[in-house]
Design a protein around this motif. Structure first.
Motif, PDB file in Angstrom:
ATOM      1  N   ALA A   1     -30.338  98.393  58.705  1.00 39.95           N
ATOM      2  CA  ALA A   1     -30.787  97.057  58.316  1.00 39.95           C
ATOM      3  C   ALA A   1     -32.129  97.119  57.591  1.00 39.95           C
ATOM      4  O   ALA A   1     -32.346  96.415  56.590  1.00 39.95           O
ATOM      5  N   GLN A   2     -33.036  97.950  58.078  1.00 39.74           N
ATOM      6  CA  GLN A   2     -34.349  98.082  57.426  1.00 39.74           C
ATOM      7  C   GLN A   2     -34.197  98.596  55.990  1.00 39.74           C
ATOM      8  O   GLN A   2     -34.809  98.056  55.053  1.00 39.74           O
TER       9      GLN A   2
ATOM     10  N   ARG B   1     -26.962  93.097  60.871  1.00 45.30           N
ATOM     11  CA  ARG B   1     -27.727  92.103  61.633  1.00 45.30           C
ATOM     12  C   ARG B   1     -26.865  91.504  62.755  1.00 45.30           C
ATOM     13  O   ARG B   1     -27.366  91.232  63.851  1.00 45.30           O
TER      14      ARG B   1
ATOM     15  N   GLN C   1     -32.391  95.983  53.743  1.00 44.17           N
ATOM     16  CA  GLN C   1     -33.290  94.889  53.374  1.00 44.17           C
ATOM     17  C   GLN C   1     -34.232  95.325  52.262  1.00 44.17           C
ATOM     18  O   GLN C   1     -34.470  94.588  51.299  1.00 44.17           O
ATOM     19  N   ARG C   2     -34.736  96.542  52.368  1.00 46.20           N
ATOM     20  CA  ARG C   2     -35.610  97.085  51.341  1.00 46.20           C
ATOM     21  C   ARG C   2     -34.885  97.147  49.994  1.00 46.20           C
ATOM     22  O   ARG C   2     -35.460  96.846  48.943  1.00 46.20           O
TER      23      ARG C   2
ATOM     24  N   ASP D   1     -34.176  93.559  48.532  1.00 49.00           N
ATOM     25  CA  ASP D   1     -35.406  92.940  48.037  1.00 49.00           C
ATOM     26  C   ASP D   1     -35.602  93.242  46.554  1.00 49.00           C
ATOM     27  O   ASP D   1     -36.209  92.452  45.822  1.00 49.00           O
TER      28      ASP D   1
ATOM     29  N   ARG E   1     -29.733  85.228  60.772  1.00 54.43           N
ATOM     30  CA  ARG E   1     -30.015  86.030  59.582  1.00 54.43           C
ATOM     31  C   ARG E   1     -28.741  86.655  59.031  1.00 54.43           C
ATOM     32  O   ARG E   1     -28.567  86.790  57.820  1.00 54.43           O
TER      33      ARG E   1
ATOM     34  N   ASP F   1     -27.435  86.069  55.194  1.00 53.42           N
ATOM     35  CA  ASP F   1     -27.140  87.160  54.258  1.00 53.42           C
ATOM     36  C   ASP F   1     -25.696  87.083  53.765  1.00 53.42           C
ATOM     37  O   ASP F   1     -25.416  87.334  52.590  1.00 53.42           O
TER      38      ASP F   1
ATOM     39  N   LEU G   1     -25.533  94.224  55.038  1.00 54.62           N
ATOM     40  CA  LEU G   1     -26.737  93.843  55.784  1.00 54.62           C
ATOM     41  C   LEU G   1     -26.390  92.771  56.812  1.00 54.62           C
ATOM     42  O   LEU G   1     -26.888  92.794  57.945  1.00 54.62           O
TER      43      LEU G   1
END
Length: 262
Positions: free
Chosen positions: A159-160, A183, A163-164, A167, A191, A195, A179
């Protein structure tokens, strides 16, 4: 004024025209066919994407990435025999994360979750910053009651990284759909739905988005929404066997993740 769907259709037609001009100018350039195949995949046109990648591998047979991508397309089409041959060819050229993770997906679909987890783990070592590998590893761990408790760490890492990525690439519907799935497994319902809504609104990669929509909504106990997404996935050409394999994960994930959703 031109509506968004008509504008997108015109842009896609223009892109295809550019590809045809590029092929005519450089018919022996494998990378043009690779990009053409990716273009077709984004539009959900699997047969055309496979045809383009087959041509690319004929022109540049020593490129392990081309074979791995071709195998992934065969797998998405439900042709595991051709997929396995392509992955084997890729790995015979060099160890690479793409072939490892795609081969892991085959093992996952056949219910060999521990073997799949091992292959996905190798992929995370080779490419530790790719969210797909971490998400795949988490899915394989979550699929077995014996390892389900270990899935949270790779889901969080996936997920990290995802998300990066989104973005920067806000137009990647597939990444947003994945994603959303990560989540949901982390218990982040609001969230996850946000998404997923963004992914569906983009209107691209409809087959993959519908598939992961079905996964996510099943996990979030929206059965009616999940059934609608399954119908959309089938309509977009996703093989029934692939849907069955992925959705079978739900009963494991629901049992293993119940505590963190309370």
């Amino acid at each position: 004024r031109v509506g968004p769907h008509l504008w997108r259709a015109r842009q896609e037609a223009r892109a295809l025209d550019y590809f045809q001009q590029a092929v005519a100018a450089r018919p022996s350039d494998a990378q043009i066919y690779r990009l053409l195949g990716y273009h077709h995949w984004l539009r959900g046109e699997l047969p055309q994407a496979i045809e383009a990648f087959v041509t690319a591998t004929l022109l540049q047979p020593e490129d392990s990435r081309l074979w791995s991508s071709l195998g992934g397309l065969y797998l998405a089409q439900g042709d595991s025999a051709q997929a396995g041959r392509a992955f084997s060819m890729s790995l015979s050229i060099e160890p690479n994360a793409g072939a490892l993770t795609n081969l892991g997906a085959m093992k996952f679909d056949s219910g060999e979750y521990a073997v799949a987890a091992g292959l996905f783990q190798q992929a995370t070592v080779l490419e530790p910053d790719d969210y797909l590998h971490w998400g795949n590893l988490a899915d394989a761990l979550a699929a077995s009651p014996d390892t389900a408790a270990q899935a949270q760490v790779p889901y969080r890492r996936a997920a990290q990284l995802a998300q990066r990525y989104v973005d920067v690439r806000r137009d990647d519907a597939y990444a947003l759909a994945l994603l959303s799935w990560y989540r949901a497994n982390l218990g982040e319902r609001a969230r996850a739905l946000q998404d997923l809504q963004r992914a569906r609104k983009l209107g691209t990669q409809p087959a993959e988005v519908a598939l992961w929509c079905a996964q996510t909504l099943t996990l979030l106990d929206d059965r009616q929404g999940a059934r609608s997404c399954v119908a959309s996935a089938l309509k977009e050409g996703v093989p029934q066997q692939r849907i069955d394999a992925l959705l079978s994960l739900q009963r494991f994930a629901a049992a293993g993740g119940a505590a963190h959703r309370q």
